[in-house]
Scaffold this motif. Structure first.
Motif, PDB file in Angstrom:
ATOM      1  N   VAL A  95      23.621  13.527  31.631  1.00  0.00           N
ATOM      2  CA  VAL A  95      23.277  12.133  31.378  1.00  0.00           C
ATOM      3  C   VAL A  95      23.033  11.375  32.681  1.00  0.00           C
ATOM      4  O   VAL A  95      21.984  10.756  32.872  1.00  0.00           O
ATOM      5  N   SER A 117      27.490   5.700  26.903  1.00  0.00           N
ATOM      6  CA  SER A 117      26.345   6.512  26.508  1.00  0.00           C
ATOM      7  C   SER A 117      26.558   7.047  25.104  1.00  0.00           C
ATOM      8  O   SER A 117      27.691   7.371  24.708  1.00  0.00           O
ATOM      9  N   VAL A 132      28.335   5.632  36.221  1.00  0.00           N
ATOM     10  CA  VAL A 132      28.190   5.894  34.790  1.00  0.00           C
ATOM     11  C   VAL A 132      28.361   4.600  34.017  1.00  0.00           C
ATOM     12  O   VAL A 132      28.874   3.599  34.527  1.00  0.00           O
ATOM     13  N   ALA A 149      28.826  12.573  29.288  1.00  0.00           N
ATOM     14  CA  ALA A 149      28.497  11.458  30.185  1.00  0.00           C
ATOM     15  C   ALA A 149      29.532  11.351  31.303  1.00  0.00           C
ATOM     16  O   ALA A 149      30.235  10.352  31.442  1.00  0.00           O
TER      17      ALA A 149
END
Length: 420
Positions: free
Chosen positions: A275, A298, A295, A304
């Motif tokens: 991701v 997601s 991050v 993720a």
């Protein structure tokens, strides 16, 4: 020379060998060099055909799994998942030989059953009474189911944000489920439970991460064995969703076994579908460890991650592979619906990321039009129906007449029709 497990593990980076008692710690020599590396079981591999037994499920390959002759398999029907042509979606993505290994057909609907079957078999054979797993859902459901089949206690440490379906599955299989706010909180508690209570870890619990129970990771090798048997050859490319690299590393070891035995001539290129891109970054910089990338939330929450592992990087490098980041939720979910409409398959968001990654590589020319490409569909969309439902219109409500039906249908988009 006979084929079989020798009761020892080794480090893929430096080659140091360890006894089974050190299985759940990273290689000490590499840790001292600043790199955390998961250990892997060592086998004697004889040249010849892929050995098979009459054991159930994936245990027909038990000579290539880390088991002793008397270890009784814990099987509830895992393995033998179909590999399906994605002819129509493949044409849209620019790939004329695209296939899907549909791991949603496993007993708990994900490829984690392969890890759980082997890890639980090993734990029971070694006299364990409790197993513990850190999980966002699929891993915990699989471990809980196989622990139940083995008569072992399962403690699942999860996050407060995981979908209710995931928690329900774990609890339905008898696991004691505890939720935490932060991922690292689970690892801290799990580390203490392993050290002080002797619970057997079914997942990773180190920070920085090194990967899961190394015996369980070997269960993923059977995906490679099945693919070669089903296709009659090794794929040119295998695209796998990746977090801490367990599935990727296991599949890589499976193909390496086949090459060492002379069953295949060359390794497929392995592609990490991720991701946010820690593996892509590590491959670009040439480092043995991934940096920490930014991050956010997601739909592909199970992969993720902000960091990767050495075992994942190593699998990519040994196969001359690469990594592709797909951070766009809307792209992932649109492709999920396209797969359903074109091929009749419903996979969870994390399993869609390999298809998006394959499409991106096809558009850039890094995958050839006619290369045999296999995407690993790791789990079913039924694990997170709410994510799909949020992107679908409410059903039309109509009067019970054909005219009203026609009117309602006239306001709907054209279906994706056409033959293979």
């Amino acid at each position: 020379m006979s084929t079989g497990y020798g009761g020892r593990l080794s480090c893929s980076r430096c080659g140091t060998e360890q006894l089974e008692s050190a299985a759940f710690a990273p290689c000490p020599r590499c840790v001292s060099a600043g790199v955390s590396v998961n250990l892997a079981p060592v086998y004697a591999l004889a040249r010849g055909p892929l050995p098979r037994s009459e054991e159930p499920g994936l245990f027909r390959y038990r000579d290539l799994l880390p088991l002793r002759p008397g270890d009784d398999p814990v099987s509830i029907g895992e393995g033998d998942t179909p590999v399906l042509p994605l002819s129509r979606l493949g044409r849209e993505l620019g790939l004329h030989n695209l296939w899907l290994k549909d791991e949603s057909r496993n007993p708990t609907w994900s490829y984690k059953d392969r890890l759980a079957a082997v890890a639980i078999t090993k734990a029971r054979a070694d006299g364990a009474d409790t197993v513990v797993v850190s999980t966002t859902g699929n891993h915990g459901a699989a471990v809980a189911a196989y622990a139940a089949a083995a008569g072992l206690r399962c403690v699942a440490l999860t996050l407060t944000t995981v979908p209710a379906t995931m928690r329900t599955l774990m609890q339905a299989y008898g696991a004691s489920v505890i939720a935490y706010e932060r991922p690292t909180d689970r690892w801290q508690v799990m580390s203490q439970a392993v050290a002080e209570r002797g619970w057997i870890p079914m997942s990773g619990f180190r920070n920085p991460p090194v990967g899961s129970n190394p015996f369980g990771v070997e269960g993923y090798k059977t995906i490679a064995y099945e693919l070669v048997e089903q296709l009659g050859r090794a794929p040119d490319v295998v695209v796998t969703p990746v977090a801490y690299g367990d599935g990727l590393a296991g599949i890589a070891r499976g193909f390496a076994d086949l090459q060492a035995m002379g069953v295949i001539d060359a390794l497929p290129r392995l592609i990490a579908a991720e991701v946010f891109g820690p593996y892509a970054q590590a491959l670009q910089t040439g480092e043995d460890v991934t940096g920490t990338v930014a991050v956010e939330t997601s739909v592909a929450f199970s992969i993720a991650t902000p960091v990767g592992t050495y075992q994942g990087i190593d699998a990519l490098r040994r196969s001359a592979g690469t990594a592709v980041a797909v951070p766009d939720d809307e792209q992932i979910m649109a492709l999920q619906l396209r797969l359903g409409a074109l091929e009749g398959l419903y996979l969870e968001a994390s399993s869609i990321v390999p298809l998006a990654a394959a499409g991106a590589l096809a558009r850039s020319g890094e995958l050839g039009l006619d290369e045999l490409v296999v995407a690993i569909g790791t789990s079913t969309g039924l694990k997170d129906v709410d994510a799909t439902a949020a992107r679908l219109p409410a059903p039309a409500v109509a009067e019970p007449t054909l005219a009203a039906l026609d009117e309602a249908l006239g306001h709907m988009p054209e279906p994706a029709l056409g033959g293979h």
